[in-house]
Write an enzyme that holds these catalytic residues in place. Structure first.
Site, mmCIF file in Angstrom:
data_model
loop_
_atom_site.group_PDB
_atom_site.id
_atom_site.type_symbol
_atom_site.label_atom_id
_atom_site.label_comp_id
_atom_site.label_asym_id
_atom_site.label_seq_id
_atom_site.Cartn_x
_atom_site.Cartn_y
_atom_site.Cartn_z
ATOM 1 N N GLY A 12 0.786 -1.238 0.000
ATOM 2 C CA GLY A 12 0.000 0.000 0.000
ATOM 3 C C GLY A 12 0.811 1.276 0.000
ATOM 4 C CG ASN A 14 1.651 3.294 -5.766
ATOM 5 O OD1 ASN A 14 1.988 4.323 -6.352
ATOM 6 N ND2 ASN A 14 2.258 2.131 -5.952
ATOM 7 C CG LEU A 85 -2.549 -8.188 -6.524
ATOM 8 C CD1 LEU A 85 -1.533 -9.163 -5.948
ATOM 9 C CD2 LEU A 85 -1.958 -7.412 -7.683
ATOM 10 C CG LEU A 87 -11.471 -9.655 -13.535
ATOM 11 C CD1 LEU A 87 -10.451 -8.943 -14.428
ATOM 12 C CD2 LEU A 87 -11.984 -10.906 -14.239
ATOM 13 C CG ASN A 102 -5.050 -1.246 -12.267
ATOM 14 O OD1 ASN A 102 -4.750 -1.357 -11.067
ATOM 15 N ND2 ASN A 102 -4.533 -2.014 -13.204
ATOM 16 C CG HIS A 104 -0.022 -3.124 -15.461
ATOM 17 N ND1 HIS A 104 -0.459 -4.269 -14.828
ATOM 18 C CD2 HIS A 104 0.987 -3.498 -16.271
ATOM 19 C CE1 HIS A 104 0.254 -5.297 -15.261
ATOM 20 N NE2 HIS A 104 1.131 -4.854 -16.136
ATOM 21 C CG ASP A 145 -3.463 -5.458 -16.526
ATOM 22 O OD1 ASP A 145 -3.800 -4.752 -15.563
ATOM 23 O OD2 ASP A 145 -2.794 -6.494 -16.406
ATOM 24 C CD GLU A 174 3.737 1.866 -9.401
ATOM 25 O OE1 GLU A 174 3.251 1.028 -10.176
ATOM 26 O OE2 GLU A 174 4.011 1.608 -8.224
#
Ligand code: GAR
Length: 189
Positions: A12, A14, A85, A87, A102, A104, A145, A174
């Site tokens: 976490g 980010n 992580l 879907l 999101n 990536h 993605d 990021e």
């Protein structure tokens, strides 16, 4: 006031960086941090930041409407996936059209898809002797993605870089770009 909910599965860093960034913005609030892992470190970070948390199981997420209801009752405007992580189920995408973002850790469409997350991505990039990698900030649709790309940023890879070195470079990118990309996107919706 625009309200953000962050979903994260792991450390976490980010999520914390985004929360700090918006501390100085009186019009945006990180209102919630959600995780599918009861012991994810992101929950410790949230506690220190005084941000309410919620954890959920696979059954909660895929077989009930409880998370959608919770987000809507909490008046969340934007969902940010920061190292999340799983879907995202169709019910959540339908409830939040074009309002789930999101990040990536690679230059999509390369190195994306199921199983491509965290260190797996960086190991694959290094194994393929790529000269550059980067980050992709994108909208979330029903496939891993594949949603519309909002922003990308690149870094160079040196011949001696390990997957860990690359992970560090990607995290720096990021931290620099993700909060501002979220802010810019919020200004458009
Ligand atoms: C980040 O590098 C993010 O891009 C990646 O997980 C890391 C989480 O780090 N996300 C994915 O791989 C999603 N497919 P953090 O928990 O320290 O923010």
């Amino acid at each position: 006031m625009k309200k953000i909910a962050i979903f994260a599965s792991g450390s976490g860093s980010n999520a914390e960086n985004i929360a700090h960034y918006f501390n100085s913005n009186s019009e945006v609030e990180v209102s919630l941090i959600l995780s599918n892992k009861k012991n994810a470190f992101v929950l410790e970070r949230a506690k220190k930041l005084n941000i309410p948390t919620r954890t959920f199981t696979r059954a909660d997420f895929y077989e009930t409407n409880s998370i959608v209801d919770f987000l809507q009752n909490s008046k969340i405007d934007l969902i940010v996936l920061a190292g999340f992580l799983w879907l995202v189920p169709d019910s959540l995408i339908e409830a939040y059209p074009n309002t789930i973002i999101n990040i990536h850790p690679a230059l999509l469409p390369n190195y994306g898809g199921k199983g491509m997350y965290g260190m797996h991505v960086h190991e694959a990039v290094i194994a393929n002797k790529e000269k550059e990698s980067g980050i992709t900030i994108h909208l979330v649709n029903e496939k891993y993605d594949e949603g519309e790309i909002i922003q990308q940023a690149k870094c160079l890879i040196n011949a001696e870089d390990t997957a860990e070195d690359l992970a560090n470079k990607i995290h720096e990118l990021e931290y620099e770009h993700f909060p501002r990309a979220v802010e810019n996107y919020l200004n458009k919706i």
